[in-house]
Motif scaffolding. Structure first.
Motif, mmCIF file in Angstrom:
data_model
loop_
_atom_site.group_PDB
_atom_site.id
_atom_site.type_symbol
_atom_site.label_atom_id
_atom_site.label_comp_id
_atom_site.label_asym_id
_atom_site.label_seq_id
_atom_site.Cartn_x
_atom_site.Cartn_y
_atom_site.Cartn_z
ATOM 1 N N GLY A 365 41.050 39.473 28.506
ATOM 2 C CA GLY A 365 40.502 38.674 29.601
ATOM 3 C C GLY A 365 41.292 38.796 30.879
ATOM 4 N N HIS A 624 35.686 43.414 35.275
ATOM 5 C CA HIS A 624 36.468 43.162 36.488
ATOM 6 C C HIS A 624 36.167 41.799 37.102
ATOM 7 C CE1 HIS A 624 32.966 45.756 37.435
ATOM 8 N NE2 HIS A 624 32.779 44.876 38.384
ATOM 9 N N GLU A 625 35.428 40.947 36.378
ATOM 10 C CA GLU A 625 35.053 39.639 36.924
ATOM 11 C C GLU A 625 35.674 38.471 36.161
ATOM 12 O OE1 GLU A 625 32.202 39.109 39.187
ATOM 13 O OE2 GLU A 625 31.234 41.074 39.175
ATOM 14 N N VAL A 626 36.226 38.742 34.982
ATOM 15 C CA VAL A 626 36.714 37.651 34.147
ATOM 16 C C VAL A 626 37.795 36.852 34.902
ATOM 17 C CG1 VAL A 626 38.394 39.144 32.964
ATOM 18 C CG2 VAL A 626 37.565 37.083 31.821
ATOM 19 N N GLN A 627 37.912 35.609 34.586
ATOM 20 C CA GLN A 627 38.771 34.605 35.234
ATOM 21 C C GLN A 627 38.140 34.033 36.494
ATOM 22 O OE1 GLN A 627 43.004 35.148 35.381
ATOM 23 N NE2 GLN A 627 43.101 36.265 33.458
ATOM 24 N N GLY A 628 37.002 34.581 36.905
ATOM 25 C CA GLY A 628 36.210 33.931 37.949
ATOM 26 C C GLY A 628 36.781 33.979 39.359
ATOM 27 N N ASN B 15 38.466 33.923 26.475
ATOM 28 C CA ASN B 15 39.133 34.242 27.739
ATOM 29 C C ASN B 15 38.399 33.778 28.997
ATOM 30 O OD1 ASN B 15 37.219 36.267 28.263
ATOM 31 N ND2 ASN B 15 38.447 37.824 27.247
ATOM 32 N N CYS B 16 37.313 33.031 28.846
ATOM 33 C CA CYS B 16 36.638 32.506 30.044
ATOM 34 C C CYS B 16 36.752 30.994 30.096
ATOM 35 C CB CYS B 16 35.163 32.913 30.034
ATOM 36 S SG CYS B 16 34.909 34.693 29.970
ATOM 37 N N GLU B 19 37.809 29.238 33.854
ATOM 38 C CA GLU B 19 36.788 29.192 34.903
ATOM 39 C C GLU B 19 35.575 28.373 34.474
ATOM 40 O OE1 GLU B 19 38.086 31.826 33.364
ATOM 41 O OE2 GLU B 19 36.783 33.572 33.339
ATOM 42 N N PHE B 58 36.506 37.296 23.511
ATOM 43 C CA PHE B 58 36.401 38.187 22.348
ATOM 44 C C PHE B 58 37.074 37.462 21.191
ATOM 45 C CE2 PHE B 58 35.816 41.220 25.709
ATOM 46 C CZ PHE B 58 35.134 42.297 25.173
ATOM 47 N N CYS B 131 29.660 45.743 32.695
ATOM 48 C CA CYS B 131 29.977 44.653 33.612
ATOM 49 C C CYS B 131 29.137 44.889 34.855
ATOM 50 C CB CYS B 131 31.472 44.654 33.934
ATOM 51 S SG CYS B 131 31.995 43.343 35.045
ATOM 52 N N GLU B 220 29.420 30.792 34.986
ATOM 53 C CA GLU B 220 30.694 30.291 35.543
ATOM 54 C C GLU B 220 31.329 31.294 36.497
ATOM 55 O OE1 GLU B 220 30.368 31.748 32.731
ATOM 56 O OE2 GLU B 220 32.194 32.826 32.137
ATOM 57 N N ARG B 221 30.811 32.509 36.509
ATOM 58 C CA ARG B 221 31.367 33.507 37.431
ATOM 59 C C ARG B 221 30.608 33.527 38.754
ATOM 60 N NH1 ARG B 221 32.908 38.686 33.567
ATOM 61 N NH2 ARG B 221 34.016 37.469 31.997
ATOM 62 N N GLN B 227 31.616 34.628 45.219
ATOM 63 C CA GLN B 227 31.662 35.424 43.980
ATOM 64 C C GLN B 227 30.501 36.417 43.913
ATOM 65 O OE1 GLN B 227 31.794 31.801 41.632
ATOM 66 N NE2 GLN B 227 33.758 32.384 40.758
#
Lengths: 952, 256
Positions: A365, A624-628, B15-16, B19, B58, B131, B220-221, B227
């Motif tokens: 992540g 390349h977007e994870v963690q926002g 891992n998200c 956010e 994951f 992605c 959330e992204r 964004q």
């Protein structure tokens, strides 16, 4: 033992098989009609058939798309002459992380009797395939013999349990003469005669021989990897004597600039800068070249995994928030039949490295937001694989901790196995044709183990449960404990280190490079809390020793003293190397060929070159977007597919401040003069920061040198030149270095020749941005807008892509005038902060031509340029030279007509000119010095040329 | 009025979570996060929350198949707690890996005891992790409370196993909430608009009550305009498209 095979139900699509079929076609084998892949699980333990059925139904096989079969024999050959099957497994001792997950999954089902699990893959190839075809597919695609094997008969599930019985191994060092010492140094330790003599005299004074573990500890600690001996050596270059290249160039920039926002540089696991007074950012970039040459997937995954542990082990620990990847390979179309023995094909290395980096980064992540992919045949045997990680921490955690005598030595994370023993000394010597045969046991990564470790470690940090932290990287515990305890002293009980399997000697435990481990100094009073916190998230934390105050490294195994070294000698006893360097400018004549009347084809050829072409295939497979925090993504423009200059993220979600990550690299210039290569790389990294709306107010740099054998004076001469280029340029731009790393000895010897990689310097930049809303992307925004060129164009095509496609190198390498460059960048940055710029793109490979084309097709808008309007630093009579010159410190900028007056006023005092406009049409047009049209191409054609090569 | 309380479930490899927590906070909820071990050991109680979120990531490396191991953990160790939570009117949101987990745990679509899961999320047709940003069309017949008042969404996906697969009969019984579409709203659009080859372009589904919702894309992204992949070239908007999903959830709890 049960053998479970899980395969996709017939009639359902099988993307894995289809992808492999495509790879087989790429090998030139067109007769594989169908390829299927199944997963094999070998289960050892007392199990009933019914239990195995439950395991299959409820865990291993998807009820909708998969079916399974259970066998009691390990492997049954299939009898169908049109189907060839190959089963591939990892070598024993190399843990596939899936095995651990399967064991957990089985336990969750309430079945407790499984003792070991091993995985394999079985490939079914249907079609008219000759034995030669099968062999080719096996060796080129399915099996990497460094880490895997073809399953033939009885496959072992677990290592036979081995018993280690202790015996102290003394090395008879005192008896060795110079020849003996030299041989020991070359064959086992990677140390030179002078260094070994120093060690001999140390032990001679003690009146005893060293124990093997003592000698190995010294070899690790004194290795090039750990001590950067070349950079700290005394170098004679002609009349000049350079005492410590690192201190006199790279580190000197930082010292002279003395920026108050540099919080910790060149001492910790990464460099740290102040972000906003509340938080600090750290950045480390590491090379992982040698391991990636042998096992691209494992090498790259452990490369990024190791690099993520650097920020984690910086200060009191930081959270990894972004990563970078810069890779150099031989061209993917390199002919298979010219490949030297023992070398993996560059296409395979590229695919393996990409997958290894992505699988690790994605699972963890950490968004991989910036990078580069470069190609040159000289990277054939020595690919350059560079991974970087940015971390975020409270400013109060930015400084390295300090343990106290009596604090406990605690190892946290994964268990220790035989992984990578000898990796560090290996990385300090050149590769030979025997690369595969002599490779040390490879190191495999386990990203979920690392993620678990990060999650719980940061909790422990916030609760103040430890005083100091570092990572276990190259050299394993020997480096981590040895360095951490340098100022105090330490005793370690090696039998306390938790092991993956039995049979390790005390020396192996001490030197193992098993991944996903960190080292903590924990006050005795906090140890219990810390261990139970870690246990609550299923991470092991184990006390293995205690810090002392005797300034000695004392190692015990089952109560026996196995090592006792003086910290002073261990860390400061290394004699400074003396090295000779020479520098002679390369002699590549400037080419002399008639300028083509139409430059469109050449523009397309440059756009299609491996270095310049679209890297979307790689980028889309990185999360390349994870963690926002994404602000400017690596791909930008009207169709989200244009090449952004630098990435911007918002590290703190409730703040408007950002961090810009950029890089500069161009080995082609190094062939002419590494000094200007270095200057250009610094300039390029900073240009990218400016191009996305950043400023030079708070930019930190990192250097990564990948070079040839520094014992050869010409290689070292180039290295000195490059370091000097870094110093002059970074100082003038007021951009301090905060961290760096070097990887030397990137050479490969065949029977006929020595292939040395081109001098390769990666400059990474991290810049703080006050307001992310000021970010600017590179794509053209609107028809009717003006295009300005900012900066001066010189006749500088030495090392350019234009010369390269015509088969030349040239002599006139792009130079940098950083004093003027700083003024220019500051001025442009101020104009951009006023919101006067709608798009900005830095000019690098391919010059004006490539940058303008990229802006056009990224924006889906036409562009018309007039070369005659570009400000020149010297007379240039050729259109091709103006269009493709790679002079530094230049930008193409899009400005709305209504803002053009204000923009021009803001740019007063620096060189710029209106050079063209954004048009409605779909055409890219360039007019020459005399007003003649030299390029007219449809955008779609340009974009296709750019996207096609790596559309895999 | 009592504050809305949201629980973000963490497991090894999630891992998200941060956010996602931030998104719920912005929408006005109190947010806690809990490791799955904390729920299993009873150190945190699901019953104290109104919204349960299984975020992206994951979990356990997606080893064996994506989300499988956490799905079994939920089913075998927390099954009753989750059933009580649902029966008590709680909301569940699964994002990306959370979708995979909910499907494989038999929570969405709900699988009766003793029956086998009939829907799955298989490997993308491209055989690649993807992605990229996708357009989504919201099925206006859907009872989903998370998407009320929303007709289209533009969100990123980031996954390697997102292909909805099932027999036609199962598909026809699904409560489809969002489908992959092209910019014009065509829900039959192929790759890359449909990034994984999902049947019927399905990107997200809910249960019959509309209170359990899961989708592959990541709302959330995209809760803030900056964004958006083209924010630097398009006219600004106040929020990102994903924000409405969080706001709807929190508002629904407030009003019920």
């Amino acid at each position: 033992m049960f053998r479970v095979e899980v395969s996709v139900k017939s009639g359902f699509p099988e993307p894995r098989g289809e992808a492999l079929q495509k790879d087989i076609r790429d090998l030139g084998i067109a007769t594989a009609e169908q390829v299927r892949v199944s997963d094999i699980y070998l289960l050892e333990g007392k199990l009933s058939h019914k239990e195995v059925n439950i395991i299959c139904r409820e865990l291993l096989a998807d009820p909708v798309v998969e079916e399974y079969s259970i066998g009691e024999a390990p492997l049954v050959a299939i009898e169908d002459e049109h189907v060839h099957d190959i089963e591939v497994a990892y070598n024993l001792g190399l843990m596939d992380p899936v095995e651990e997950s399967v064991r957990k999954g089985i336990l969750d089902l309430g079945i407790t009797t499984v003792e070991a699990v091993k995985t394999a893959k079985r490939y079914y190839l249907r079609g008219e395939l000759s034995a030669g075809d099968i062999e080719l597919i096996r060796d080129k695609l399915l099996v990497n013999s460094a880490v895997q094997h073809v399953v033939t008969s009885q496959e072992k599930v677990s290592l036979p349990s081995a018993i280690y019985s202790f015996s102290l191994e003394e090395v008879d060092l005192l008896a060795l003469d110079d020849d003996g010492l030299t041989r020991l140094g070359e064959e086992k330790l990677g140390l030179n005669l002078n260094e070994l003599k120093r060690i001999q005299s140390y032990f001679s004074k003690l009146g005893r021989n060293p124990i093997d573990v003592e000698l190995e500890t010294l070899a690790q600690t004194w290795s090039e990897h750990c001590k950067h001996k070349t950079f700290k050596s005394r170098i004679r270059l002609g009349e000049e004597v350079i005492d410590n290249l690192l201190k006199s160039t790279i580190m000197r920039v930082t010292e002279e600039l003395n920026k108050p926002w540099c919080l910790s540089t060149f001492k910790d696991n990464s460099g740290v800068i102040d972000f906003d007074g509340r938080y600090a950012l750290c950045f480390k970039v590491e090379t992982h070249n040698h391991p990636s040459a042998i096992d691209p997937y494992g090498g790259a995954s452990t490369g990024i995994g190791g690099c993520i542990r650097d920020p984690l082990g910086t200060g009191l620990g930081s959270r990894p928030i972004a990563a970078t990847g810069v890779f150099c390979f031989a061209p993917p179309d390199f002919p298979h039949d010219k490949l030297p023995p023992g070398i993996l094909h560059p296409r395979r290395i590229l695919k393996g490295v990409r997958a290894g980096a992505a699988d690790y980064g994605n699972r963890l992540g950490v968004p991989i937001i910036n990078g580069a992919l470069l190609f040159d045949e000289r990277y054939l045997a020595n690919p350059v694989v560079t991974c970087g990680t940015i971390g975020l921490m409270p400013k109060s955690a930015a400084q390295m901790g300090r343990q106290q005598p009596g604090d406990l030595v605690v190892v946290v994370g994964c268990r220790t196995g035989r992984d990578g023993i000898g990796g560090v000394t290996f990385a300090s010597a050149g590769l030979t044709g025997e690369a595969e045969a002599v490779s040390p046991s490879s190191v495999q990564g386990n990203p979920i183990a690392e993620k678990k470790l990060i999650d719980v470690l940061l909790k422990a940090r916030d609760r103040g449960l430890y005083r100091r932290i570092t990572d276990c990287g190259g050299g394993g515990l020997s480096s981590a404990v040895g360095e951490m305890a340098a100022e105090t002293g330490v005793r370690v009980d090696l039998e306390k280190v938790p092991l993956k399997y039995s049979g390790l000697s005390y020396t192996e435990i001490w030197l193992s490079e098993s991944q996903e481990r960190m080292l903590l100094a924990v006050p005795a009073a906090s140890a219990e809390k810390l261990i139970s916190l870690f246990a609550s998230e299923d991470v092991e934390a184990t006390v293995i020793g205690e810090f002392t105050n005797d300034k000695r490294l004392k190692l015990f195994y089952q109560g026996n003293l196995v090592g006792d070294l003086d910290m002073e000698f261990l860390h400061n006893g290394l004699p400074q190397l003396e090295r000779e360097a020479v520098w002679q400018p390369a002699q590549y004549a400037e080419p002399d060929f008639a300028p083509p009347p139409d430059l469109g084809d050449d523009l397309k050829r440059i756009l299609s070159s491996w270095n310049v072409c679209s890297k979307e295939w790689v980028i889309r497979q990185y999360d390349h977007e994870v963690q926002g925090g994404s602000i400017l993504k690596p791909l930008v423009g009207v169709n989200n597919d244009g090449p952004g200059d630098a990435a911007i993220i918002r590290p703190v979600l409730d703040s408007d401040m950002g961090v810009i990550i950029a890089n500069g690299i161009n080995p082609k210039y190094g062939d002419i003069d590494p000094y200007w290569m270095a200057a250009s790389a610094v300039d390029e990294a900073l240009r990218q920061v400016i191009a996305v709306g950043g400023s030079l107010r708070r930019v930190a740099l990192l250097d990564n040198f990948s070079w040839g054998n520094p014992e050869k004076p010409d290689r070292l001469g180039g290295l000195v030149r490059a370091a000097q280029g870094c110093y002059d340029t970074a100082l003038a731009y007021e951009a301090p270095f905060i961290s760096g790393k070097d990887s030397l000895y990137n050479e490969y010897e065949t029977e006929e020749e020595t292939i040395c990689i081109p001098p390769t310097l990666l400059i990474s930049a991290m810049a703080v941005m006050e307001n992310v809303a000021r970010a600017v992307s590179m794509d053209c925004k609107q028809e009717g807008d003006r295009l300005y060129i900012v900066g001066t164009t010189y006749n500088e095509l030495g090392g350019s892509h234009y010369y390269s496609i015509h088969g030349f190198v040239g002599d006139r390498v792009p130079r940098v005038n950083p004093q003027r460059g700083k003024k220019l960048m500051d001025t442009l940055s101020a104009a951009m902060e006023k919101g006067l710029v709608k798009a900005c793109h830095d000019l690098s490979e391919g010059g004006i031509g490539v940058a303008a084309a990229e802006m056009a097709f990224a924006g889906g808008l036409g562009v018309t340029l007039h070369l005659g309007k570009a400000p020149l630093g010297e007379p240039i009579a050729r259109n091709d030279s103006i269009l493709f010159s790679e002079s530094n410190t230049r930008f193409l900028v899009e400005v709305a007509p209504e803002d053009s007056q204000r923009f021009e006023a803001a740019m007063k005092g620096v060189t710029f000119a209106a050079i063209g406009e954004v048009t409605k049409g779909d055409r890219f047009e360039v007019y020459g010095i005399k007003g003649e049209r030299v390029v007219s191409i449809a955008l779609a054609e340009l974009k296709e040329a750019w996207q096609k090569p790596l559309r895999w | 009025m009592a504050k809305v309380r949201t629980l973000i479930l963490r497991a090894p490899g999630t891992n998200c979570d941060e956010e996602t927590a931030f998104s719920f906070e912005q929408a006005g909820s109190l947010v806690d996060s809990a490791h799955v071990n904390e729920l299993v050991r009873g150190e945190k109680l699901l019953s104290q929350y109104q919204i349960l979120v299984i975020p992206g990531g994951f979990t356990y490396g997606d080893d064996i198949s994506a989300g499988k191991i956490l799905a079994n953990e939920l089913r075998l160790k927390l099954g009753e707690d989750i059933q009580r939570f649902v029966d008590g009117g709680g909301l569940i949101l699964g994002i990306c890996n959370g979708f995979q987990v909910l499907v494989k745990a038999g929570i969405l679509p709900p699988v009766e005891n003793g029956k086998s899961q009939r829907l799955t999320l298989a490997g993308n047709d491209s055989n690649s992790f993807e992605c990229r940003w996708v357009y989504l069309s919201v099925d206006q017949k859907s009872p989903c409370i998370f998407t009320r008042g929303i007709s289209t969404l533009y969100l990123p996906v980031a996954h390697g196993e997102g292909k909805v697969m099932a027999e036609p009969e199962t598909l026809s019984e699904l409560n489809v909430v969002v489908r992959y579409a092209d910019e014009g709203g065509n829900v039959q659009a192929g790759y890359p608009h449909n990034p994984n080859g999902s049947a019927d372009n399905i990107a997200g589904i809910c249960d019959g009550s509309g209170r359990i919702f899961a989708l592959m894309p990541h709302p959330e992204r995209f809760i803030r305009w900056t964004q958006h992949p083209r924010w630097a070239r398009e006219a600004p908007r106040q929020h990102g498209d994903g924000f409405g999903i969080f706001l709807n959830a929190v508002d629904w709890v407030k009003s019920s």
